[in-house]
Design an enzyme around this catalytic site. Structure first.
Site, short mmCIF file in Angstrom:
data_model
loop_
_atom_site.label_atom_id
_atom_site.label_comp_id
_atom_site.label_asym_id
_atom_site.label_seq_id
_atom_site.Cartn_x
_atom_site.Cartn_y
_atom_site.Cartn_z
N GLU A 32 -9.26 2.38 -1.18
CA GLU A 32 -9.17 1.50 -0.09
C GLU A 32 -10.06 0.82 0.90
O GLU A 32 -11.52 1.20 0.23
CB GLU A 32 -9.01 2.47 1.35
CG GLU A 32 -7.30 2.96 1.62
CD GLU A 32 -7.47 3.83 3.15
OE1 GLU A 32 -7.61 3.12 3.99
OE2 GLU A 32 -6.73 4.88 3.00
N ARG A 33 -9.46 -0.14 1.24
CA ARG A 33 -10.30 -1.16 1.92
C ARG A 33 -11.76 -1.07 3.16
O ARG A 33 -10.84 -0.49 3.79
CB ARG A 33 -9.95 -3.05 1.83
CG ARG A 33 -10.92 -3.49 2.76
CD ARG A 33 -10.13 -4.98 3.47
NE ARG A 33 -8.53 -4.39 4.14
CZ ARG A 33 -8.12 -5.71 4.41
NH1 ARG A 33 -8.38 -6.53 4.16
NH2 ARG A 33 -7.47 -5.29 5.64
N GLY A 58 -0.43 1.71 0.98
CA GLY A 58 -0.63 1.31 0.16
C GLY A 58 0.73 2.32 -1.07
O GLY A 58 0.90 1.64 -1.90
N ASN A 64 -0.48 5.45 7.77
CA ASN A 64 -0.70 7.11 8.08
C ASN A 64 -0.70 6.97 9.37
O ASN A 64 -0.62 7.96 10.18
CB ASN A 64 -1.56 7.76 7.32
CG ASN A 64 -0.98 7.76 5.74
OD1 ASN A 64 -0.09 8.50 6.15
ND2 ASN A 64 -2.04 7.27 4.68
N ASN A 82 -1.58 -5.94 5.84
CA ASN A 82 -2.69 -6.36 5.07
C ASN A 82 -2.90 -6.13 3.64
O ASN A 82 -2.26 -5.76 2.92
CB ASN A 82 -3.46 -4.93 5.48
CG ASN A 82 -2.64 -3.01 4.43
OD1 ASN A 82 -2.09 -3.28 4.57
ND2 ASN A 82 -3.54 -1.95 4.19
N ASN A 133 -5.55 11.43 5.43
CA ASN A 133 -5.77 10.54 5.18
C ASN A 133 -6.42 10.38 6.79
O ASN A 133 -5.44 10.43 7.19
CB ASN A 133 -5.24 8.88 5.04
CG ASN A 133 -5.75 7.47 6.00
OD1 ASN A 133 -4.71 6.88 6.28
ND2 ASN A 133 -6.82 7.62 5.73
N HIS A 151 -3.00 -5.14 -0.89
CA HIS A 151 -2.78 -4.62 -0.95
C HIS A 151 -3.40 -5.54 -3.11
O HIS A 151 -2.49 -5.98 -2.97
CB HIS A 151 -1.95 -3.51 -1.38
CG HIS A 151 -2.45 -2.55 0.05
ND1 HIS A 151 -2.43 -1.46 -0.27
CD2 HIS A 151 -2.19 -3.33 1.48
CE1 HIS A 151 -2.73 -1.26 1.13
NE2 HIS A 151 -2.09 -2.04 1.36
N CYS A 208 -2.56 7.10 1.70
CA CYS A 208 -2.26 5.67 1.73
C CYS A 208 -1.18 5.39 2.16
O CYS A 208 -0.40 4.61 1.06
CB CYS A 208 -3.01 4.30 0.88
SG CYS A 208 -3.34 2.82 1.72
N ASN A 221 -7.09 -3.24 -0.63
CA ASN A 221 -7.24 -2.85 -0.92
C ASN A 221 -6.26 -2.14 -1.95
O ASN A 221 -5.33 -3.06 -3.24
CB ASN A 221 -5.51 -1.65 0.05
CG ASN A 221 -6.39 -1.40 1.25
OD1 ASN A 221 -7.22 -0.85 1.54
ND2 ASN A 221 -5.89 -2.56 1.99
N GLN A 270 -10.54 6.11 8.96
CA GLN A 270 -10.65 5.07 10.16
C GLN A 270 -10.80 5.39 11.64
O GLN A 270 -10.11 6.67 11.85
CB GLN A 270 -8.71 4.16 9.85
CG GLN A 270 -8.42 3.04 8.86
CD GLN A 270 -8.43 4.42 7.83
OE1 GLN A 270 -7.82 4.90 7.63
NE2 GLN A 270 -9.07 3.62 6.17
N CYS A 277 -2.08 0.10 9.30
CA CYS A 277 -2.60 1.41 8.59
C CYS A 277 -1.17 2.53 8.42
O CYS A 277 -0.86 3.43 10.06
CB CYS A 277 -4.20 2.37 10.02
SG CYS A 277 -4.40 3.79 8.91
#
Ligand SMILES: N[C@H](CCC[C@H](N)C(=O)O)C(=O)O
Length: 276
Positions: free
Chosen positions: A210-211, A222, A77, A159, A13, A161, A219, A192, A46, A75
């Site tokens: 992913e969104r 995720g 990662n 975020n 990622n 999911h 992710c 996501n 990202q 995020c």
């Protein structure tokens, strides 16, 4: 303007990381979309921007932008790469780093072996926290995508999911169903989409659409969302190894109200500069 950046990844990622502590830098949506393009720009999933903190007792502020230019709350990662970046650049000498994000505060702990453990905060199954539109309260929700019905577990890790338990991870399903659910009308801020195959109570395979990006190699949020959903449903134990396409993450969650902990690697690929 000449922009200096570091290209990094967490299990594939991938990120462009920018030091906005030493020098302020701002990006508009068009610039981010251009920089993220893998043919016309640098290419990344990202963009991570390291800024000075705005809150007391924080070491940094962490801003995250998807390749489509949307700014997001978290995020996982990226947080591990953030820790490696600020240490490598001498922006801090701390091994426990407190960082403010759009969703709240996270703590990064850099180990001697280079792995990073992130306290990702406490997850939420409340639909309003994603947000997810529903007129009922349940642990599993059915959602229509294309001609089929899917059972999802909505989880916020800061975020949003949607976690789907599957018997097998199929390329076609991840691509088509992921795209349909990502922008489903019941997720006003999109979502996501995680496809989780439970191998045993301590191991899962996971793929995430992913969104704002599409499917990624891994992710972090995720992985956290999938594990806490699995624990909530009684499918998983508190410590789980998550096998992603890019490698493994170790996730631990002791239950409602507790933080979810994620441990994994962070890698630097190269340093570069580009005219914005
Ligand atoms: N696409 C996500 C942000 C990046 C999450 C992922 N790269 C991670 O490692 O957690 C979102 O729109 O919420």
């Amino acid at each position: 303007m000449l922009l200096k950046f570091t290209k990094m990844h967490g299990l594939g990622n991938d990120f462009v990381v920018v030091d906005a502590v030493s020098r302020k830098v701002f990006f508009n949506k068009q610039q981010i979309e251009k920089l993220s393009d893998r043919n016309w720009g640098i290419g990344f999933d990202q963009l991570l921007v390291v800024e000075p903190p705005t809150l007391p007792d924080m070491d940094f502020r962490y801003r995250i932008y998807n390749s489509d230019g949307s700014e997001v709350e978290h995020c996982g990662n990226g947080a591990r790469c953030f820790a490696k970046f600020v240490l490598d650049r001498g922006l801090t000498d701390k091994r426990i780093i407190n960082v403010e994000t759009k969703r709240g505060v996270i703590q990064l702990r850099v180990m001697d072996d280079g792995l990073v453990t992130v306290d990702m905060g406490s997850p939420s199954f409340e639909p309003k926290d994603l947000p997810f539109t529903t007129d009922s309260s349940s642990s599993l929700y059915s959602i229509n995508a294309g001609d089929n019905k899917y059972f999802i577990t909505p989880v916020s890790v800061g975020n949003p999911h949607a976690v789907i338990k599957v018997d097998a991870l199929l390329d076609e399903e991840v691509a088509t169903v992921g795209a349909l659910i990502e922008c489903h009308e019941r997720f006003p801020r999109n979502v996501n989409v995680g496809f989780m195959q439970v191998l045993n109570s301590a191991e899962i395979n996971l793929r995430v659409y992913e969104r704002g990006v599409g499917e990624t190699q891994a992710c972090g949020t995720g992985a956290c969302a999938a594990v806490v959903a699995g624990i909530k449903h009684g499918w998983l134990s508190p410590k789980v190894t998550v096998h992603l396409r890019g490698g493994d993450l170790h996730i631990e969650w002791q239950g409602q109200g507790e933080p979810v902990l994620m441990t994994g690697p962070a890698a630097k690929v190269f340093e570069g500069q580009i005219y914005l």
